[in-house]
Design a protein around this motif. Structure first.
Motif, PDB file in Angstrom:
ATOM      1  N   PRO A   1       0.839  -1.200   0.000  1.00  0.00           N
ATOM      2  CA  PRO A   1       0.000   0.000   0.000  1.00  0.00           C
ATOM      3  C   PRO A   1       0.874   1.250   0.000  1.00  0.00           C
ATOM      4  N   PHE A   2       0.290   2.349  -0.463  1.00  0.00           N
ATOM      5  CA  PHE A   2       1.012   3.610  -0.528  1.00  0.00           C
ATOM      6  C   PHE A   2       0.266   4.673   0.260  1.00  0.00           C
ATOM      7  N   CYS A   3       1.039   5.583   0.817  1.00  0.00           N
ATOM      8  CA  CYS A   3       0.447   6.658   1.612  1.00  0.00           C
ATOM      9  C   CYS A   3      -0.087   7.745   0.689  1.00  0.00           C
ATOM     10  N   HIS A   4      -1.329   8.151   0.931  1.00  0.00           N
ATOM     11  CA  HIS A   4      -1.968   9.221   0.168  1.00  0.00           C
ATOM     12  C   HIS A   4      -2.625  10.186   1.146  1.00  0.00           C
ATOM     13  N   TYR A   5      -2.499  11.475   0.832  1.00  0.00           N
ATOM     14  CA  TYR A   5      -3.148  12.487   1.647  1.00  0.00           C
ATOM     15  C   TYR A   5      -4.338  13.055   0.882  1.00  0.00           C
ATOM     16  N   SER A   6      -5.503  12.945   1.473  1.00  0.00           N
ATOM     17  CA  SER A   6      -6.721  13.439   0.844  1.00  0.00           C
ATOM     18  C   SER A   6      -6.701  14.965   0.815  1.00  0.00           C
ATOM     19  N   PRO A   7      -7.611  15.594   0.055  1.00  0.00           N
ATOM     20  CA  PRO A   7      -7.678  17.059   0.012  1.00  0.00           C
ATOM     21  C   PRO A   7      -7.846  17.697   1.390  1.00  0.00           C
ATOM     22  N   THR A   8      -8.392  16.931   2.335  1.00  0.00           N
ATOM     23  CA  THR A   8      -8.579  17.462   3.685  1.00  0.00           C
ATOM     24  C   THR A   8      -7.357  17.248   4.568  1.00  0.00           C
ATOM     25  N   GLY A   9      -6.317  16.596   4.006  1.00  0.00           N
ATOM     26  CA  GLY A   9      -5.104  16.375   4.767  1.00  0.00           C
ATOM     27  C   GLY A   9      -5.075  15.061   5.521  1.00  0.00           C
ATOM     28  N   GLN A  10      -6.104  14.229   5.349  1.00  0.00           N
ATOM     29  CA  GLN A  10      -6.156  12.954   6.058  1.00  0.00           C
ATOM     30  C   GLN A  10      -5.237  11.931   5.386  1.00  0.00           C
ATOM     31  N   GLN A  11      -4.442  11.251   6.192  1.00  0.00           N
ATOM     32  CA  GLN A  11      -3.537  10.236   5.675  1.00  0.00           C
ATOM     33  C   GLN A  11      -4.287   8.942   5.414  1.00  0.00           C
ATOM     34  N   GLN A  12      -4.068   8.367   4.233  1.00  0.00           N
ATOM     35  CA  GLN A  12      -4.714   7.111   3.868  1.00  0.00           C
ATOM     36  C   GLN A  12      -3.689   6.185   3.228  1.00  0.00           C
ATOM     37  N   TRP A  13      -3.787   4.890   3.541  1.00  0.00           N
ATOM     38  CA  TRP A  13      -2.935   3.889   2.909  1.00  0.00           C
ATOM     39  C   TRP A  13      -3.781   3.114   1.913  1.00  0.00           C
ATOM     40  N   MET A  14      -3.319   3.044   0.666  1.00  0.00           N
ATOM     41  CA  MET A  14      -4.125   2.436  -0.384  1.00  0.00           C
ATOM     42  C   MET A  14      -3.273   1.582  -1.318  1.00  0.00           C
ATOM     43  N   TYR A  15      -3.881   0.526  -1.826  1.00  0.00           N
ATOM     44  CA  TYR A  15      -3.242  -0.274  -2.869  1.00  0.00           C
ATOM     45  C   TYR A  15      -3.532   0.366  -4.224  1.00  0.00           C
ATOM     46  N   TYR A  16      -2.556   0.319  -5.100  1.00  0.00           N
ATOM     47  CA  TYR A  16      -2.669   0.905  -6.438  1.00  0.00           C
ATOM     48  C   TYR A  16      -3.151  -0.189  -7.386  1.00  0.00           C
ATOM     49  N   LYS A  17      -4.330   0.024  -7.969  1.00  0.00           N
ATOM     50  CA  LYS A  17      -4.925  -0.994  -8.830  1.00  0.00           C
ATOM     51  C   LYS A  17      -5.315  -0.411 -10.184  1.00  0.00           C
ATOM     52  N   VAL A  18      -5.257  -1.268 -11.196  1.00  0.00           N
ATOM     53  CA  VAL A  18      -5.753  -0.948 -12.532  1.00  0.00           C
ATOM     54  C   VAL A  18      -6.614  -2.111 -12.988  1.00  0.00           C
ATOM     55  N   VAL A  19      -7.798  -1.821 -13.509  1.00  0.00           N
ATOM     56  CA  VAL A  19      -8.690  -2.861 -14.012  1.00  0.00           C
ATOM     57  C   VAL A  19      -9.229  -2.440 -15.371  1.00  0.00           C
ATOM     58  N   VAL A  20      -8.981  -3.260 -16.395  1.00  0.00           N
ATOM     59  CA  VAL A  20      -9.447  -2.965 -17.746  1.00  0.00           C
ATOM     60  C   VAL A  20     -10.168  -4.196 -18.293  1.00  0.00           C
ATOM     61  N   GLN A  21     -11.403  -4.016 -18.751  1.00  0.00           N
ATOM     62  CA  GLN A  21     -12.137  -5.111 -19.371  1.00  0.00           C
ATOM     63  C   GLN A  21     -11.580  -5.341 -20.785  1.00  0.00           C
ATOM     64  N   PRO A  22     -11.579  -6.582 -21.266  1.00  0.00           N
ATOM     65  CA  PRO A  22     -11.027  -6.886 -22.592  1.00  0.00           C
ATOM     66  C   PRO A  22     -11.627  -6.050 -23.717  1.00  0.00           C
ATOM     67  N   ASP A  23     -12.931  -5.758 -23.637  1.00  0.00           N
ATOM     68  CA  ASP A  23     -13.540  -4.994 -24.725  1.00  0.00           C
ATOM     69  C   ASP A  23     -13.161  -3.517 -24.687  1.00  0.00           C
ATOM     70  N   ARG A  24     -12.397  -3.099 -23.650  1.00  0.00           N
ATOM     71  CA  ARG A  24     -11.917  -1.722 -23.580  1.00  0.00           C
ATOM     72  C   ARG A  24     -10.465  -1.605 -24.038  1.00  0.00           C
ATOM     73  N   LEU A  25      -9.866  -2.722 -24.436  1.00  0.00           N
ATOM     74  CA  LEU A  25      -8.497  -2.707 -24.920  1.00  0.00           C
ATOM     75  C   LEU A  25      -8.460  -2.331 -26.399  1.00  0.00           C
ATOM     76  N   ARG A  26      -7.616  -1.369 -26.749  1.00  0.00           N
ATOM     77  CA  ARG A  26      -7.455  -0.992 -28.151  1.00  0.00           C
ATOM     78  C   ARG A  26      -6.131  -1.478 -28.717  1.00  0.00           C
ATOM     79  N   ALA A  27      -5.076  -1.493 -27.884  1.00  0.00           N
ATOM     80  CA  ALA A  27      -3.764  -1.897 -28.387  1.00  0.00           C
ATOM     81  C   ALA A  27      -2.893  -2.436 -27.264  1.00  0.00           C
TER      82      ALA A  27
END
Length: 224
Positions: A138-164
């Motif tokens: 997980p990575f540390c992220h600070y929200s616009p309000t300054g709150q610290q959050q730990w989050m995993y970085y994810k990417v999800v793409v459906q096959p029909d959204r792939l162009r190349a």
């Protein structure tokens, strides 16, 4: 860590407070167990390097993408331990992402994704209904309000959204190979540091090229 709400394929999953330090509630595990895990991993890598020099080179190129070789090695050990504990990459995939009805897990590839703050180590998953990436830590992220959050970085793409799916390499260092994924609406993601670059590229190209069946799924291909 960049936090782009305008990218529909990016997901940031909050980490429960008990695991927000990236090590979870097992952070107090004994040093003996950690040493045993490192020893087992070292023996497996040693056997692998004796079997195939190419594989050893791929491991080295995978590690050197990271700013820290130690962090990269520990990430791979942690992921390997998780896979063994949970019973396989398919089980980890099911716990990491929402599994759609009828979805079939196909394969997983250790790699990095390029971000505005540098390469992020993780795993690329391919199923019959998505191409997905999740960071190992997980990575540390600070929200616009300054709150610290730990989050995993994810990417999800459906096959029909792939162009190349575009392979490329560094002209000055041909062993540094990349895979660019471009979506139908113009978003792009760069992956690098694959341990199994050829297999990952072949399967991603297969996802792009193979026709969908009547349910919209990618037919499951079994490699030799």
């Amino acid at each position: 860590m960049d936090y782009r709400n305008n990218n529909p394929y990016l997901q940031f999953e909050p980490v429960p407070p008990a695991t927000s330090n990236g090590y979870g509630t097992n952070g107090n595990r004994s040093m003996g167990k950690i040493c045993d895990a490192l020893n087992r991993c070292g023996k497996r890598v040693e056997v692998a390097t004796r079997k195939a020099e190419v594989y050893a080179d791929n491991i080295w190129h995978h590690f050197k993408v990271s700013p820290s070789l130690t962090d990269a090695a520990m990430a791979r050990i942690a992921q390997g331990t998780k896979v063994l504990t949970e019973g396989g990459h398919d089980k980890v995939f099911q716990q990491t992402f929402e599994v759609l009805p009828g979805e079939k897990f196909l394969n997983a590839y250790a790699c990095y994704i390029s971000t505005s703050t540098g390469p992020v180590i993780g795993t690329l998953y391919i199923s019959s209904k998505k191409v997905a990436f999740c960071s190992e830590y997980p990575f540390c992220h600070y929200s616009p309000t300054g709150q610290q959050q730990w989050m995993y970085y994810k990417v999800v793409v459906q096959p029909d959204r792939l162009r190349a799916v575009n392979p490329s390499s560094n002209r000055m260092s041909p062993s540094d190979k990349y895979i660019q994924i471009v979506t139908t609406d113009g978003h792009e993601f760069w992956f690098m540091g694959f341990i199994s670059y050829g297999k990952a590229l072949k399967q991603l190209c297969g996802v792009l090229q193979q026709p969908r069946d009547s349910s919209g799924e990618i037919p499951v291909a079994h490699s030799a």
